[in-house]
Design an enzyme around this catalytic site. Structure first.
Site, PDB file in Angstrom:
ATOM      1  N   LYS A 143       2.449  42.774-109.485  1.00 32.93           N
ATOM      2  CA  LYS A 143       2.117  44.144-109.828  1.00 32.93           C
ATOM      3  C   LYS A 143       0.416  45.187-109.131  1.00 32.93           C
ATOM      4  CE  LYS A 143       2.019  41.995-114.434  1.00 32.93           C
ATOM      5  NZ  LYS A 143       2.513  41.110-113.428  1.00 32.93           N
TER       6      LYS A 143
ATOM      7  N   ASP B  26       3.821  37.074-106.754  1.00 30.74           N
ATOM      8  CA  ASP B  26       2.965  38.609-106.618  1.00 30.74           C
ATOM      9  C   ASP B  26       2.554  39.418-105.739  1.00 30.74           C
ATOM     10  OD1 ASP B  26       3.215  37.930-108.846  1.00 30.74           O
ATOM     11  OD2 ASP B  26       0.953  37.172-109.398  1.00 30.74           O
TER      12      ASP B  26
ATOM     13  N   MET C  75     -11.305  41.778-110.708  1.00 30.51           N
ATOM     14  CA  MET C  75     -10.494  43.332-110.993  1.00 30.51           C
ATOM     15  C   MET C  75     -11.673  44.166-112.029  1.00 30.51           C
ATOM     16  SD  MET C  75      -7.166  41.829-112.683  1.00 30.51           S
ATOM     17  CE  MET C  75      -8.312  40.367-113.815  1.00 30.51           C
TER      18      MET C  75
END
Length: 255
Positions: A59, A37, A172
């Protein structure tokens, strides 16, 4: 002899390359394919065999090299064509890492699955800045909440957490910071300490410390953004208290 298909989901830790487990390193060494990732420290790839295939599937800010469905399919395809696939994820793969989903998908295709836990950024990033999530007299528990749900909405759990006396850690959540702050203001917690740590445990780390009432101005002034962790609670003051003790001792030594 064809290798048996296998998936091991591995936690890479919060960013500092030394915060990966020995078991994770040993697993990387045995991998035939590694899917990693965006938040994985690239230094960790040195443990991967030169014969193994490395595939970046990260991502970042809405930019996707692979959609999740494509990653799932890639895991299955490589497991059957190459053997042991390691899915390397930042932090801990079972803490908002979708590791469980990928294991379930692979298992449906008869692939052996395993997980190697990682040190979660929700715990390690505050700790690196001397912020304990629990402290006697300040916090008896803590919440770890995703700031953005699958529907791209703020989790309803934030409103529940705002009513509690627990430490609240939000991952997040920078894109929803104004909504988060509003929920805590509704509980009249204007003076509750807040810490925001960007790129925690890495050389690019940035820290903003304030209160519910002031943190948005601090974020703007210091230009804090994702990837960042939001910590809300009295424990944030431990950092300043520790610094004050150290400064007082230093003054005494000079005198």
């Amino acid at each position: 002899m064809k290798k048996l298909p296998k998936l091991t989901v591995v936690g890479a830790g919060p960013g500092d390359a030394e915060l990966i487990t020995v078991k994770a390193i040993n697993t990387l060494k045995k991998a035939d394919v590694v899917l990693y990732d965006a938040l994985v420290n690239k230094e960790l790839l040195q443990y991967v065999s030169t014969k193994a295939e490395l595939i970046f599937v990260g991502k970042r800010r809405g930019c996707y090299s692979y959609q999740q469905e494509q990653i799932n399919d890639l895991i299955v395809a490589r497991a059957y064509s190459h053997g042991h696939v390691v899915r390397l994820k930042g932090g801990d793969p079972f803490i908002f890492g979708r590791g469980a989903e990928e294991m379930e998908f692979a298992a449906k295709y008869g692939i052996e699955v395993a997980v190697v836990p990682g040190i979660s950024s929700s715990l390690a990033v505050p700790a690196y800045q001397n912020i304990p999530l629990t402290k006697r007299g300040s916090s008896e528990s803590f919440w770890v909440i995703t700031g953005t749900t699958k529907q791209h909405q703020l989790s309803n759990d934030v409103a529940l957490a705002a009513k509690s006396t627990a430490t609240v850690v939000i991952l997040m959540g920078m894109g929803k910071l104004s909504e988060i702050i509003r929920l805590f203001k509704q509980e009249n917690k204007y003076n509750l300490p807040v810490g925001i740590i960007q790129n925690g445990t890495t050389p690019q780390e940035k820290v903003g410390i304030g209160t519910i009432d002031s943190i948005e101005d601090i974020v703007e002034k210091q230009q804090l953004s994702n990837p960042a962790i939001i910590i809300i609670g009295e424990v944030v003051y431990h950092r300043q208290q520790l610094l004050q003790i150290q400064q007082e001792l230093a003054i005494k030594e000079v005198v």
